[in-house]
Write an enzyme that holds these catalytic residues in place. Structure first.
Site, PDB file in Angstrom:
ATOM      1  N   SER A 227      51.952  25.488  39.317  1.00  0.00           N
ATOM      2  CA  SER A 227      53.309  25.096  39.705  1.00  0.00           C
ATOM      3  C   SER A 227      54.049  24.391  38.589  1.00  0.00           C
ATOM      4  CB  SER A 227      53.259  24.152  40.912  1.00  0.00           C
ATOM      5  OG  SER A 227      52.754  24.813  42.027  1.00  0.00           O
TER       6      SER A 227
ATOM      7  N   SER B  75      46.509  18.391  41.145  1.00  0.00           N
ATOM      8  CA  SER B  75      45.473  17.527  41.706  1.00  0.00           C
ATOM      9  C   SER B  75      44.329  17.399  40.719  1.00  0.00           C
ATOM     10  CB  SER B  75      44.925  18.131  43.001  1.00  0.00           C
ATOM     11  OG  SER B  75      45.983  18.401  43.875  1.00  0.00           O
TER      12      SER B  75
ATOM     13  N   GLU C 296      55.806  28.660  54.930  1.00  0.00           N
ATOM     14  CA  GLU C 296      56.753  29.780  54.930  1.00  0.00           C
ATOM     15  C   GLU C 296      56.207  30.932  54.077  1.00  0.00           C
ATOM     16  OE1 GLU C 296      57.508  26.591  54.367  1.00  0.00           O
ATOM     17  OE2 GLU C 296      58.840  26.064  56.014  1.00  0.00           O
TER      18      GLU C 296
ATOM     19  N   GLU D 212      41.648  31.088  46.934  1.00  0.00           N
ATOM     20  CA  GLU D 212      42.084  29.793  47.464  1.00  0.00           C
ATOM     21  C   GLU D 212      42.445  29.930  48.940  1.00  0.00           C
ATOM     22  OE1 GLU D 212      45.815  28.346  46.072  1.00  0.00           O
ATOM     23  OE2 GLU D 212      45.270  26.255  46.482  1.00  0.00           O
TER      24      GLU D 212
ATOM     25  N   GLY E 120      46.797  24.554  36.773  1.00  0.00           N
ATOM     26  CA  GLY E 120      48.152  24.426  36.236  1.00  0.00           C
ATOM     27  C   GLY E 120      48.998  25.646  36.540  1.00  0.00           C
TER      28      GLY E 120
END
Lengths: 419, 395, 419, 395
Positions: free
Chosen positions: C145, C177, C402, C262, C143
């Site tokens: 974003s 997800s 980006e 990650e 959790g």
């Protein structure tokens, strides 16, 4: 900034008038009989690379002839030596290009100095300077960039100090094309160190006449080994108030008018020939020459023109060229565009990147021959390696491609400024 | 098309010895050839018809360090190190844009190694002693087909006579011997020719790259003894094909090293040059191309090491791996060179700035032995099979 | 930030030791006999798209078996349920990939929660949570974003209010997800509105057990029409201090540890199979399947595999794939790299863009068949349009491309921060 | 290869009438089909096997505005406007992603106009009245070769019988008539078939694009009268070739309009979405791709207008100009679609965001009538000449 202070340019008529047609025919007829014979010496690919007096003389005579015939300066008032017409320069340019005419040598004068003087000068300045620019009697150069002021133009440090009623100039300008031949320079200098933008002023200063007396011109050598750019050092050059263009502290605004015209976004169309892609220029710089090149080069045992991957690359470039020319055309007609500056401001970016990519593909077509220097005896496939290197001058000078993209994103798409 | 099946060891064969060679070379070259000296040496004049520059003292040092001997078999007096050691060394050579005929001599070494003739072994011994050697194998079209040549050979009375011209000969003015590809009725063969032999005429090319020389070599009825033949007519192409991956990787290593210099130098400029009151690197229009340079370099470098391991240990994969590395490196070099000039702005466009030296060296490397799309066309034959015969009817 | 607080990871041994070899053989032997049979239902292309209970159960059983065999969690201490080895997970991963093993479903737990807990948790937290992550007994989600905190993660607004000795959480998380299956979530929330970074804290919160009691999970529909992402709404979820990971106000630091792992740049190698490109994954997502696809598709009257322009594009992708795999290999060996994070931090960017470009070229090969939805009956050429759209999830999620380029430019090249 | 010799007028033939049509369409469509309504209409369900959505009220309005009649000759009751008027209109259609069979019907119109048979004229009159018509000209491979078809035709006793399947038929469920390409011994011909005729079976494709439908049309011994033939066997390819540039430009116009929506919508997001305390557009990683979208759109749009003028005034240039426009637009659409999702970040990846609707419509447009590299291969034939016969020997 500055842009909004321009007088409104007349809006183009939606359709060609009879008068336009007559003017076009005049251009065409004159050009059919008056193109100069090719010189018996080489010409560089553009005016900013003129390297010898014989090149300059040849091109100067040509500009003078085209000016006398009314093809240069058509849209300037007659009192400043112009043709007194409106919207005719674009037609003259099209005809000049179609005829494969040589380019005009006084490129900085025509594209930058004249519009700046026209929009910001006193009546006396306009009458004094514009005629000599149009006729190429006086060659101009531009003194904007400095070692510490490249993309960040407003960081100019050259300083004009007020002493009595004179200005005394010290500073160091770089990337000054044509300075070795120039009579005059448009100069951006600081007159107040306290304000980044409002501390700048704009001068019209003598170069040739002041050599050795406060002005020194030194050639800069390009990566190609070629000349064309210069450094100009000011060490106490004195000028009067008549050298000021617009008010002291208005230099940034005048510079913006100048750059707007340089970028093709100004109300005045710059007289020009051979700077686009049509005619001969396309064969020697644009992708128009690539099919013939590919037929003449052997790659993996067959003509490069028979290699489908090479064919795809050439056709991509031919499409971009055609698109560029069609955009130039469309830019002349308000109904066919959505934003007044959207197409004009693309010109420099599109052209410089197209020519760079063209030269790169040409080198690929040449294969091992692209290792050869243009001075190599018997090199028949063209000076593409040289052009490829030179192309970086165009993607860097006059606002790098990165700066051009900022300008487009900010002015046309309204995005936040990136700095 | 079973490729890349062999499992690589963790270190990709990069032994301590190889690592030390690379490290030593890096330190030595940084000290021995600082940038200003390189620039003065190779770019002292803008005259493209200048004399060939060859710092013989520098070459002598290179020879004393044993670098030409690295790839020469022990039987010929060399160190016989694996290819990965050589590519590590040549990366460092590229990083300083070394203006010495080391890459050319290494390419000749690879070809000589693939020939069993005693005279090939003799020449390898000379290489250990510091003799620069180059390959004269390219025709007027710059073809990389192993069967193509504009030199003919004719046997008579126990002697061989060479007639014709080899083009695009690397370091032509520095080489003391050439390995010449020549055509006989039975196919192409390879021949050792002394650069000073009567009838040999070296015509320098005016080239863009300032850190090497190139020329055409005319063989005007040059006569050599029978033992100068190191690959018989009909066997030359095979010998070249065997050496080819090593040659591709030599140039690839040079490109990877030079590109790393371009990256680090341009990144340093972006860290220090201030515009709009910020270091250039703040701007993503500068930062992201620099990152893309890095990504491209690392891809080429990984493929380089991968292919060098294959050359030493999995011959059946070598050709594909080496062509992949060269293709990746050629495109990478084009990209990095372009960005190194563009991101330096005006200063990068000057003769004075060293960026131009690497730009030009890379431009030469890109096309040498075939550019990216050339390699990919050959790879497609192996990875997708040949194109079916039906031609025409494209719409 | 945060990175420097990590305990030093043991430096990899330069060469394989005998022990490594023995472990590799153990993996290989076990895998040869214990891969699960293919399911009689479809599996999504990655763990974050698991959509049904039967998919989850199948994969969960597989992770459990691999864990029991010592292939998952090898590098964690035995007291936390790990294998107690060092530097063995990378070997296990290589063998898992070579064997074409299914991926591990508890991807968030393994790649993010476990390393964060390992580096920042209390002894009790480590013992409580890590074993269940490794065995897939407890599924985790992330959790981070929020609608207003995408690339700018530190802008998180979910708030954990201190009430007595409890934390009461309100907020809105997106792109979550596996939330529909998750037992636990790693949650980044604000505990102080006065400081952007120091106002963040990091929690381990129950999801499944709290559904309907302060937690709601709502599916987000992707552009493909597929599920997988969720919104998670917190409306007064209460947790105790044992839910805090590290100190209050240290959330940003813990989040950086999490993201470092990650992105593949952390000291702990994430257990994983099938997330690379080798084996079956290459045939269905990577460019490895393109030659066969091109042979089966007709383009302009011949097999697409006979079109040289298509061939060039396929070979470009095969080179990138090989380069990616070789880089993965090289990243494991310190001598072959110049900067410790340079290769690790490229992983996500390279892989997500390679898969995107692969899918795009596959669509080009398919031609009109690429207009078909994956549910179209008889579609044999693969679901490439679907994969192409889905690929944007990977170039956007977990740090957009980006943002990845910013990270590489700033951490590896030392360029100034772009924000 | 003399192309682009005809001198264009300043307005590229874009008359006041054409400009007014475009402006009116833009205003009307913006009012009539706001984004939320479009989304609700075409994306109300994620079930890919949903019923074909066709807003007949909307289509009726389109017909009442006379848009299907714009390109129909005056002799058939249409407005007979030049192609540039039509492309201007279709740009606006693309801008709102209009889910109506206007592009398909226009393509059929172009083909019918190139046939002189009276029945072609009759069908053109029906188009003026609002009958949707589509082309059934594509084989199972999605080939754009005018000679390729999987439908066969056989004449007997004054009747014609069609057998086989047309694939990738646009708006197959909305069309009331098909113009069918069918193979006879003498070559391919074109035939008008009523969609409700016995033996016609329409099998919908499940497709990605939500704003149109596509299907295969099976002709199971469909019998039509002799006058249904509008181009005799052997003349069908010529009729298609004549119409082809107009068809390419119809799709190009749709792409240009849709891409302009993508640009403006994404730019608006970049102006308003704040991250790191700045609007997204501050970041050059967002700004520069947006500019590149704009450059690509303007190139395609310029080529579109240029080619439309050629279609009306310089037929010898038309095929090259139209293929250039389609090639440019296909690549442009791919780029703009990708960036529109990527630059929107997570929200752009959702079903809820309208960006997906345009992404999918563009994806379909890209390949319809041939993608960029297909067009370039054809263009190369005309601009560089055919490839010399020697095949093979690539290394």
């Amino acid at each position: 900034m500055g842009v909004s202070t321009l007088p409104h340019a007349p809006v183009g008529e939606p359709l060609s008038s009879c008068d336009d047609t007559a003017f076009r025919m005049h251009c065409r007829t004159w050009l059919a009989g008056n193109l100069p014979p090719p010189p018996n010496f080489g010409l560089p690919v553009s005016a900013i690379e003129i390297a010898s007096d014989e090149q300059l003389t040849y091109l100067r005579n040509w500009q003078r002839a085209a000016y006398d015939a009314g093809l240069v300066g058509c849209d300037y008032p007659a009192c400043y030596g112009g043709g007194g017409r409106t919207d005719c320069q674009a037609i003259a340019n099209e005809e000049l290009r179609s005829a494969g005419a040589p380019y005009l040598p006084n490129i900085v004068g025509l594209g930058m100095a004249a519009p700046a003087i026209y929009h910001h000068g006193t009546e006396a300045q306009k009458r004094r300077f514009i005629p000599g620019i149009l006729s190429a009697d006086e060659i101009w150069c531009q003194g904007f960039s400095e070692p510490g002021a490249g993309s960040d133009l407003a960081n100019v440090q050259a300083f004009a100090e007020r002493r009595d009623d004179r200005w005394v100039i010290h500073g160091h300008k770089v990337w000054t094309s044509l300075a070795q031949f120039a009579d005059w320079m448009i100069l951006l200098a600081r007159t107040d160190r306290g304000h980044k933008y409002r501390g700048l002023s704009y001068f019209l200063v003598p170069i040739a006449a002041a050599l050795g007396r406060g002005v020194e011109v030194r050639p800069l050598i390009k990566m190609t080994g070629g000349l064309g750019f210069n450094e100009v050092l000011f060490d106490g050059l004195e000028v009067g108030d008549d050298a000021l263009l617009d008010q002291p502290g208005r230099g940034w605004s005048v510079a913006m008018t100048t750059l707007l015209h340089e970028r093709g976004g100004g109300p005045l169309v710059t007289p020009g020939a051979g700077v686009g892609l049509a005619g001969d220029a396309s064969q020697t710089r644009g992708p128009g020459g690539l099919p013939a090149l590919a037929r003449s080069c052997v790659r993996a045992g067959r003509a490069a023109a028979d290699d489908p991957v090479i064919r795809d690359k050439i056709v991509r470039l031919l499409i971009r060229e055609r698109g560029f020319l069609a955009t130039e055309h469309r830019a002349g007609h308000p109904v066919l565009q959505e934003h007044p500056q959207r197409l004009q401001l693309q010109h420099k970016l599109l052209l410089s990147e197209l020519l760079q990519d063209t030269a790169r593909v040409a080198c690929e077509i040449q294969g091992m021959a692209s290792t050869l220097h243009r001075s190599h005896p018997g090199l028949v496939a063209g000076e593409w390696s040289h052009k490829y290197m030179n192309s970086y001058g165009f993607t860097i000078a006059a606002g790098t491609s990165e700066v051009q993209r900022n300008i487009l994103g900010e002015r046309v798409l309204g995005l936040a400024k990136s700095k | 098309m079973p490729v890349h099946t062999a499992i690589r060891p963790d270190d990709l064969g990069f032994s301590d010895e190889a690592a030390m060679l690379k490290q030593t070379a890096r330190k030595l070259l940084a000290r021995r050839l600082p940038l200003e000296q390189l620039h003065k040496h190779v770019a002292g004049t803008i005259d493209p018809t200048r004399e060939c520059v060859f710092d013989r003292d520098l070459w002598t040092e290179v020879v004393e360090l044993g670098w030409p001997a690295v790839a020469v078999p022990k039987a010929c007096g060399g160190f016989g190190m694996p290819l990965c050691a050589m590519v590590g060394l040549l990366e460092e050579v590229g990083r300083v844009a070394l203006p010495c005929p080391l890459v050319a001599t290494f390419c000749a070494t690879a070809v000589l190694r693939s020939c069993r003739a005693p005279s090939a072994h003799e020449l390898l011994k000379k290489i250990v002693d510091g003799t620069p050697v180059s390959l004269a194998i390219t025709n007027r079209h710059g073809s990389w087909d192993h069967e193509d040549t504009d030199v003919r050979v004719r046997a008579s009375a126990g002697l061989l006579t060479l007639e014709g011209t080899a083009h695009y000969v690397q370091e032509a003015q520095k080489a003391e011997f050439f390995v010449v590809k020549a055509q006989a009725a039975e196919g192409v063969g390879l021949y050792i020719v002394d650069a000073r032999a009567p009838g040999v005429r070296i015509v320098p090319d005016a080239i863009v790259d300032l850190t090497r020389d190139q020329g055409q070599v005319d063989f005007g009825g040059v006569t050599v003894p029978a033992h100068a033949c190191i690959a018989k007519p009909g066997e030359g192409a095979k010998a070249l094909a065997a050496a080819w991956p090593a040659m591709l990787l030599a140039v690839t290593a040079d490109m990877v090293g030079a590109a790393e210099w371009q990256l680090q130098t341009t990144a340093e400029y972006a860290r220090t040059r201030v515009q709009f009151d910020r270091p250039l690197g703040f701007f993503q229009a500068v930062k992201h191309p620099l990152v893309d340079m890095m990504l491209a370099i690392d891809e080429a470098r990984s493929l380089l090491y991968d292919a060098a391991w294959a050359y030493d240990h999995a011959p059946e994969e070598t050709d594909v791996c080496a062509r992949m590395a060269k293709a990746s490196a050629s495109d990478m070099a084009a990209y990095c060179s372009g960005r190194s000039v563009q991101l330096h702005g005006g200063i990068g466009f000057t003769w004075e700035c060293a960026v131009q030296l690497y730009f030009k060296r890379q431009k030469h490397n890109e096309v040498l032995f075939g550019d990216g799309s050339f390699q990919r066309a050959v790879l497609a034959e192996q990875l997708l099979g040949p194109i079916a015969a039906v031609a025409g009817a494209e719409s």
